[in-house]
Motif scaffolding. Structure first.
Motif, PDB file in Angstrom:
ATOM      1  N   THR A 183      14.359  34.001  19.336  1.00 47.13           N
ATOM      2  CA  THR A 183      13.241  33.889  18.306  1.00 47.13           C
ATOM      3  C   THR A 183      13.168  35.043  17.058  1.00 47.13           C
ATOM      4  O   THR A 183      13.284  34.938  16.121  1.00 47.13           O
ATOM      5  CB  THR A 183      11.930  33.623  18.222  1.00 47.13           C
ATOM      6  OG1 THR A 183      11.580  34.832  19.097  1.00 47.13           O
ATOM      7  CG2 THR A 183      11.968  32.365  18.693  1.00 47.13           C
ATOM      8  N   LYS A 184      13.731  36.258  17.802  1.00 46.22           N
ATOM      9  CA  LYS A 184      13.694  37.808  16.812  1.00 46.22           C
ATOM     10  C   LYS A 184      14.943  37.385  15.827  1.00 46.22           C
ATOM     11  O   LYS A 184      15.414  38.506  15.178  1.00 46.22           O
ATOM     12  CB  LYS A 184      13.366  38.740  16.935  1.00 46.22           C
ATOM     13  CG  LYS A 184      13.956  38.902  18.370  1.00 46.22           C
ATOM     14  CD  LYS A 184      13.052  40.144  19.334  1.00 46.22           C
ATOM     15  CE  LYS A 184      11.724  40.507  20.140  1.00 46.22           C
ATOM     16  NZ  LYS A 184      12.102  41.722  20.595  1.00 46.22           N
ATOM     17  N   LYS A 185      16.619  37.138  16.382  1.00 43.93           N
ATOM     18  CA  LYS A 185      17.726  37.008  16.011  1.00 43.93           C
ATOM     19  C   LYS A 185      18.219  36.688  15.300  1.00 43.93           C
ATOM     20  O   LYS A 185      17.236  35.060  14.459  1.00 43.93           O
ATOM     21  CB  LYS A 185      18.151  36.702  17.534  1.00 43.93           C
ATOM     22  CG  LYS A 185      18.253  38.147  18.826  1.00 43.93           C
ATOM     23  CD  LYS A 185      18.679  37.319  19.758  1.00 43.93           C
ATOM     24  CE  LYS A 185      18.908  38.794  20.820  1.00 43.93           C
ATOM     25  NZ  LYS A 185      18.814  37.877  22.441  1.00 43.93           N
TER      26      LYS A 185
ATOM     27  N   SER B  97      20.437  33.356  12.648  1.00 41.52           N
ATOM     28  CA  SER B  97      20.937  32.747  12.566  1.00 41.52           C
ATOM     29  C   SER B  97      22.644  33.388  13.181  1.00 41.52           C
ATOM     30  O   SER B  97      23.297  32.797  13.437  1.00 41.52           O
ATOM     31  CB  SER B  97      20.334  31.251  12.010  1.00 41.52           C
ATOM     32  OG  SER B  97      19.341  31.106  11.837  1.00 41.52           O
ATOM     33  N   LYS B  98      22.305  34.158  12.383  1.00 42.80           N
ATOM     34  CA  LYS B  98      23.769  34.942  11.693  1.00 42.80           C
ATOM     35  C   LYS B  98      24.601  35.618  13.473  1.00 42.80           C
ATOM     36  O   LYS B  98      25.501  34.790  13.603  1.00 42.80           O
ATOM     37  CB  LYS B  98      24.194  36.292  10.550  1.00 42.80           C
ATOM     38  CG  LYS B  98      25.457  36.262  10.414  1.00 42.80           C
ATOM     39  CD  LYS B  98      25.779  37.452   9.549  1.00 42.80           C
ATOM     40  CE  LYS B  98      26.722  38.387   9.490  1.00 42.80           C
ATOM     41  NZ  LYS B  98      26.863  39.192   8.204  1.00 42.80           N
ATOM     42  N   ARG B  99      23.530  36.453  13.739  1.00 38.76           N
ATOM     43  CA  ARG B  99      23.707  36.999  14.941  1.00 38.76           C
ATOM     44  C   ARG B  99      24.529  35.564  16.133  1.00 38.76           C
ATOM     45  O   ARG B  99      24.557  36.101  17.235  1.00 38.76           O
ATOM     46  CB  ARG B  99      22.926  37.725  15.257  1.00 38.76           C
ATOM     47  CG  ARG B  99      23.230  39.208  16.502  1.00 38.76           C
ATOM     48  CD  ARG B  99      21.464  39.832  16.730  1.00 38.76           C
ATOM     49  NE  ARG B  99      21.489  39.927  16.987  1.00 38.76           N
ATOM     50  CZ  ARG B  99      20.488  41.371  17.839  1.00 38.76           C
ATOM     51  NH1 ARG B  99      19.153  40.922  17.303  1.00 38.76           N
ATOM     52  NH2 ARG B  99      19.946  41.770  18.723  1.00 38.76           N
ATOM     53  N   ILE B 100      23.426  34.874  15.847  1.00 40.56           N
ATOM     54  CA  ILE B 100      23.254  33.814  17.200  1.00 40.56           C
ATOM     55  C   ILE B 100      24.707  33.501  16.974  1.00 40.56           C
ATOM     56  O   ILE B 100      25.141  32.991  18.052  1.00 40.56           O
ATOM     57  CB  ILE B 100      22.231  33.240  17.086  1.00 40.56           C
ATOM     58  CG1 ILE B 100      20.487  33.620  17.492  1.00 40.56           C
ATOM     59  CG2 ILE B 100      22.312  32.338  18.099  1.00 40.56           C
ATOM     60  CD1 ILE B 100      19.545  33.046  17.306  1.00 40.56           C
ATOM     61  N   ARG B 101      25.391  32.698  16.024  1.00 40.20           N
ATOM     62  CA  ARG B 101      26.150  32.338  15.404  1.00 40.20           C
ATOM     63  C   ARG B 101      27.592  32.966  15.901  1.00 40.20           C
ATOM     64  O   ARG B 101      28.279  32.718  16.421  1.00 40.20           O
ATOM     65  CB  ARG B 101      25.687  31.516  14.362  1.00 40.20           C
ATOM     66  CG  ARG B 101      27.678  31.213  13.744  1.00 40.20           C
ATOM     67  CD  ARG B 101      27.448  30.086  12.264  1.00 40.20           C
ATOM     68  NE  ARG B 101      27.421  31.414  11.507  1.00 40.20           N
ATOM     69  CZ  ARG B 101      26.175  31.688  10.968  1.00 40.20           C
ATOM     70  NH1 ARG B 101      25.022  30.854  10.410  1.00 40.20           N
ATOM     71  NH2 ARG B 101      26.397  32.628   9.729  1.00 40.20           N
ATOM     72  N   GLN B 102      27.321  34.232  15.033  1.00 38.18           N
ATOM     73  CA  GLN B 102      28.278  35.264  16.320  1.00 38.18           C
ATOM     74  C   GLN B 102      28.887  35.584  17.664  1.00 38.18           C
ATOM     75  O   GLN B 102      29.542  35.549  18.150  1.00 38.18           O
ATOM     76  CB  GLN B 102      28.793  36.349  15.253  1.00 38.18           C
ATOM     77  CG  GLN B 102      28.604  36.226  13.930  1.00 38.18           C
ATOM     78  CD  GLN B 102      28.370  37.290  12.826  1.00 38.18           C
ATOM     79  OE1 GLN B 102      27.523  38.065  13.251  1.00 38.18           O
ATOM     80  NE2 GLN B 102      29.281  37.505  11.600  1.00 38.18           N
ATOM     81  N   LEU B 103      27.472  35.050  18.705  1.00 35.88           N
ATOM     82  CA  LEU B 103      27.897  35.635  19.824  1.00 35.88           C
ATOM     83  C   LEU B 103      27.845  34.434  20.514  1.00 35.88           C
ATOM     84  O   LEU B 103      28.172  34.081  22.183  1.00 35.88           O
ATOM     85  CB  LEU B 103      26.256  35.792  20.299  1.00 35.88           C
ATOM     86  CG  LEU B 103      25.418  37.307  20.231  1.00 35.88           C
ATOM     87  CD1 LEU B 103      24.371  37.364  20.530  1.00 35.88           C
ATOM     88  CD2 LEU B 103      26.363  37.915  20.269  1.00 35.88           C
ATOM     89  N   ARG B 104      28.583  33.312  19.950  1.00 33.99           N
ATOM     90  CA  ARG B 104      28.824  31.866  20.055  1.00 33.99           C
ATOM     91  C   ARG B 104      30.505  32.382  20.970  1.00 33.99           C
ATOM     92  O   ARG B 104      30.512  31.333  21.794  1.00 33.99           O
ATOM     93  CB  ARG B 104      28.552  30.632  19.615  1.00 33.99           C
ATOM     94  CG  ARG B 104      28.160  29.877  19.021  1.00 33.99           C
ATOM     95  CD  ARG B 104      28.309  28.686  18.143  1.00 33.99           C
ATOM     96  NE  ARG B 104      26.777  28.508  17.388  1.00 33.99           N
ATOM     97  CZ  ARG B 104      27.297  27.950  15.881  1.00 33.99           C
ATOM     98  NH1 ARG B 104      28.058  27.771  15.654  1.00 33.99           N
ATOM     99  NH2 ARG B 104      25.396  27.995  15.818  1.00 33.99           N
TER     100      ARG B 104
END
Length: 64
Positions: A33-35, A37-44
């Motif tokens: 929740t605190k991360k 969207s860009k960061r989550i997307r780049q960790l895919r």
């Protein structure tokens, strides 16, 4: 001569590729929740195991 055992934790985490091994990126399993969207997307995606760690992974997975 008996067979060597593969490390069962390493079996689940690393897959063999033509150039070495690939692994999933960390920081993607919980507390998202605190991360951003860009960061989550780049960790895919999957990443190559670094050259420094390649020998360690190879030793843990002798037959893969």
């Amino acid at each position: 001569m008996p067979k060597m055992k593969s490390n069962s934790g390493a079996k689940k985490r690393f897959k063999r590729t033509a150039n070495g091994f690939k692994h999933r990126q960390s920081f993607r399993s919980h507390i998202l929740t605190k991360k951003s969207s860009k960061r989550i997307r780049q960790l895919r995606g999957m990443l190559q195991v670094s050259a420094a760690d390649k020998a360690l992974v190879k030793r843990m997975l002798p037959y893969i």
